[in-house]
Design an enzyme around this catalytic site. Structure first.
Site, PDB file in Angstrom:
ATOM      1  CG  ASP A   3      -2.204   0.740   0.779  1.00 25.05           C
ATOM      2  OD1 ASP A   3      -2.424   1.949   0.210  1.00 25.05           O
ATOM      3  OD2 ASP A   3      -3.401   0.276   1.472  1.00 25.05           O
TER       4      ASP A   3
HETATM    5  C1  BGC Z   1      -4.670   3.055  -0.371  1.00 25.61           C
HETATM    6  C2  BGC Z   1      -4.581   2.147  -1.355  1.00 25.61           C
HETATM    7  C3  BGC Z   1      -4.725   3.030  -2.423  1.00 25.61           C
HETATM    8  C4  BGC Z   1      -3.650   3.576  -2.946  1.00 25.61           C
HETATM    9  C5  BGC Z   1      -3.136   4.421  -4.211  1.00 25.61           C
HETATM   10  C6  BGC Z   1      -3.843   3.799  -0.432  1.00 25.61           C
HETATM   11  O1  BGC Z   1      -3.595   4.749   0.486  1.00 25.61           O
HETATM   12  O2  BGC Z   1      -5.365   2.489   1.247  1.00 25.61           O
HETATM   13  O3  BGC Z   1      -6.067   1.392  -1.389  1.00 25.61           O
HETATM   14  O4  BGC Z   1      -4.640   2.212  -4.049  1.00 25.61           O
HETATM   15  O5  BGC Z   1      -3.209   4.673  -1.070  1.00 25.61           O
HETATM   16  O6  BGC Z   1      -3.892   5.654  -3.940  1.00 25.61           O
END
Ligand code: BGC
Length: 727
Positions: A287
């Site tokens: 993530d």
């Molecule tokens: C989120 C993800 C997301 C990523 C990219 C993160 O903070 O938890 O679900 O895909 O950001 O935007």
């Protein structure tokens, strides 16, 4: 393009320009001469330009594994490490991605969010109803079409990895990102996710996220989720397994700690289960900011790509390899997974581009968004046939509430997607009202004149619920966003409903939001209640069609609606240590003998259905066999409608504690008035097992299984028993 075998490569103009791995000027000149000769030959009948002995990895006809091994063998350590982290690419498209390797011609990944549509950061895209709405359709075929549409829009916008689906189980409806996921049941979640993945991957790689136990928002970067092995295997992982079995190309690991170890360096989750037991051969990316916490443990656990840029990977990873703390085999395994995805999904060879002008927000996609919301709206209460509203007998409808004329598509976090237009409930009702006069009272505070108008109307529709100010992605640092503070509506909205209901007996409450909303303060005062979720760009049209009866509601709750918060496990906004137990949602209320307001799987219709004649194909099945059931469903009302037939299984005499019943199969069926259809449902016997902690595997016990079939987890008129043969 011609097919060539045995170390003969096809060389395109672009391919030649990039050169062979490590090609010296001399080699390049030799290759060029050879190319000239072959071009001359090719002019005699074959358009392809071929180089005998050219790199296997450049040959699209060569097997993927051969291409992976060939390319890997040509890469330097630096080049391998560079494949394993993101780079901040901030062009006009806001691309998140990984770097290309120009020497070898390896393209980077271009990643974009897109659970309800391609991210708003890329400009307008079709905004579909959110994940919880799509879960309520219980319609995997429809979800595959949604996946295909979002995948096509992502591809048309220049991306090759879609950071979706979000498949964290909804342990509690106060999770700020509840709207992104398909609800509280792991079987239903897995079926919907697998369909979405198959759809998306017709165009781009899907990334199922976030592995795992990521369902608390305020403390997501710090929380430690404790879970026992059985609960992990039976409740929190099966839907990820289904996504893997559906061929998902990528998995995103999560922010929280699981049993004391951050998910992105969690050897048990990544190395042992995902890569080992499940044989996942796609790639794992972290993530985004702050999900990684180490270099060596992350690499050993099986984290392939650190996003969005190198912090623990990059130079520290290079140093770790050079210093001997990470063996090259670990790096090679990761890079192989990355390269394999690039070959397998056509990223390496380049896919024909899709024209954004004809794909993004195409009429087919916006119509699909409408179709989804028609099936997602759940009719929770309909006393005295308050609905549908008749255009011939009603003269005036008041449309009340601050959300009635508000575009309410959902979260403004990473799942934010917006179309260039959106139909509000008021706009939809005005468009579909025909001769019925629509009185616009789209506000939360009513004047005396408003009240008089409500009294004078034949019916009042009150649109209330949650917005991105109440729930969404993000931490407590952003006031108002993150986990919900309560399962209740705001007090002013509750008051509004009661005020309207006092002046109009035909008061219809239209709820919007991402998950369960407690209705106790007003449920007995109003005639009808519907759940519209965050309804997508065409939402207002679907809402109006349901109100006027052009569409018969058929959505089913994918989350239990309790009477009070104490019917669910506790949820504390600033929790840093939390235990995820075996029971939540309908399994929790069933186990504890509680009566929720609306059970999981529940949803009314303007018609009625009768279930009869449950037949099992066999009274005994083998542990490697399949439970097969047929059931007759009849539309016993006056209008056509759709029902979701649900099959639950209970356990008699298990040696472990088990749920009262578990959803194991479901099927949507369309029936004309008076029509009967036989619905076939199947459950692999393996799905009836429990995780035996001692044996470290799923075990299917030779006991009796109770099969219950009906229209919700609490309306199961038919049952039968089946025995499992000993293995
Ligand atoms: C989120 C993800 C997301 C990523 C990219 C993160 O903070 O938890 O679900 O895909 O950001 O935007």
């Amino acid at each position: 393009m011609g097919r060539l075998d045995g170390g003969v490569a096809i060389v395109s103009r672009a391919g030649f320009g990039m050169g062979r791995g490590g090609a010296s000027g001399m080699q390049a000149r030799r290759a060029f001469l050879l190319l000239l000769v072959l071009s001359t030959l090719a002019a005699c009948g074959d358009d392809d330009t071929v180089v005998p002995g050219g790199p296997v990895y450049r040959n699209p006809a060569a097997p993927v594994e051969a291409r992976v091994q060939d390319l890997l063998s040509r890469m330097t350590l630096d080049e391998k490490i560079a494949q394993m982290h993101g780079v901040p690419i901030t062009d006009t498209h806001n691309i998140n991605g990984t770097p290309a390797n120009t020497r070898l011609g390896i393209p980077g990944f271009h990643m974009v969010d897109g659970m309800r549509g391609v991210s708003v950061t890329t400009g307008p895209a079709t905004a579909f109803p959110v994940g919880s709405a799509r879960g309520a359709t219980f319609d995997p075929d429809l979800e595959a079409r949604v996946g295909e549409a979002i995948g096509a829009e992502a591809r048309a916008k220049g991306y090759d990895v879609l950071l979706a689906p979000t498949i964290n189980l909804l342990r509690h409806p106060r999770w700020g990102r509840a709207q992104e996921t398909y609800g509280e049941d792991q079987v239903h979640m897995g079926v919907m996710a697998a369909s979405f993945v198959r759809g998306v991957q017709q165009h781009v790689i899907a990334s199922a996220k976030h592995l795992a136990l990521n369902s608390i928002e305020d403390t997501r970067m710090r929380v430690n989720v404790s879970v026992d092995e059985r609960t992990l295997r039976e409740i929190y992982l099966p839907h990820f397994k289904r996504a893997v079995d559906a061929g998902v190309g990528s998995i995103m690991c999560a922010y929280p700690k699981v049993n004391g170890v951050y998910a992105c360096q969690n050897t048990h989750l990544l190395h042992d289960i995902l890569l080992g037991e499940w044989g996942f051969d796609g790639f794992v990316e972290s993530d985004w900011l702050f999900a990684t916490h180490s270099t060596v443990p992350s690499a050993f656990a099986g984290l392939d790509i650190e996003m969005p840029y190198p912090h623990f990977y990059g130079q520290p990873l290079l140093d770790a390899v050079n210093g001997g703390s990470v063996p090259i085999d670990v790096i090679d395994a990761a890079v192989q997974r990355i390269l394999r995805a690039k070959f397998r999904f056509g990223i390496f060879d380049g896919k024909p581009p899709l024209d954004p002008a004809t794909v993004v927000e195409s009429p087919a996609h916006t119509t699909l968004a409408l179709e989804v919301e028609r099936r997602a709206i759940v009719l929770l209460k309909n006393d005295g046939a308050a609905l549908p509203l008749s255009r011939t007998s009603l003269h005036r409808v008041a449309v009340v509430g601050g959300l009635a004329d508000t575009v309410n598509l959902g979260d403004t976090g990473s799942s934010d997607a917006r179309s260039s237009y959106a139909i509000t409930p008021l706009a939809g009702i005005q468009k579909h009202a025909g001769p019925v006069e629509v009185v616009d009272l789209s506000r939360n505070t009513l004047s005396a004149d408003d009240v008089a108008q409500i009294s004078a109307a034949d019916a009042a529709v009150v649109v209330v619920g949650l917005t991105s100010a109440d729930e969404g992605e993000g931490q407590q640092a952003t006031p108002g966003i993150g986990d919900r503070k309560t399962l209740d509506l705001s007090t002013d909205q509750q008051q509004l409903i009661l005020d309207v209901a006092r002046h109009n007996p035909r008061t219809i409450v239209m709820l919007e939001g991402g998950s369960a909303i407690i209705v106790e303060p007003f449920v007995d005062q109003v005639a009808a209640i519907l759940m519209a979720w965050y309804p997508g760009t065409e939402g207002g049209n679907a809402i109006a069609e349901v109100l006027f009866g052009d569409v018969n509601p058929s959505g089913k709750l994918d989350v239990t609606v309790p009477r009070s918060a104490d019917q669910l496990p506790p949820f504390v906004n600033d929790q840093i240590n939390v235990e995820y137990g075996y029971y939540h949602g309908y399994r929790y209320v069933d186990k504890n003998g509680l009566e929720p307001r609306y059970p999981f799987g529940f949803g009314l219709s303007y018609t009625t259905f009768a279930f009869s004649n449950l037949r099992l194909a066999a009274s005994t099945i083998a542990p490697n066999g399949e439970l097969r059931a047929n059931v007759d469903v009849k539309n016993t009302g006056a209008v056509s409608g759709e029902e979701v037939v649900q099959l639950y299984v209970g356990y008699e005499g298990s040696r472990v504690d088990r749920a009262v019943r578990d959803l194991k199969a479901f099927q949507r069926v369309t029936l004309a008035p008076g029509q009967t259809k036989t619905v076939a449902l199947a459950v692999p016997a393996a799905d009836l097992g429990f995780w035996d902690v001692g044996a470290n595997t799923f075990v299917v016990e030779p006991i009796s299984y109770v099969i219950e079939v009906g229209s919700s987890s609490r309306d199961l008129p038919l049952d039968a028993s089946v025995s499992m043969a000993a293995p």
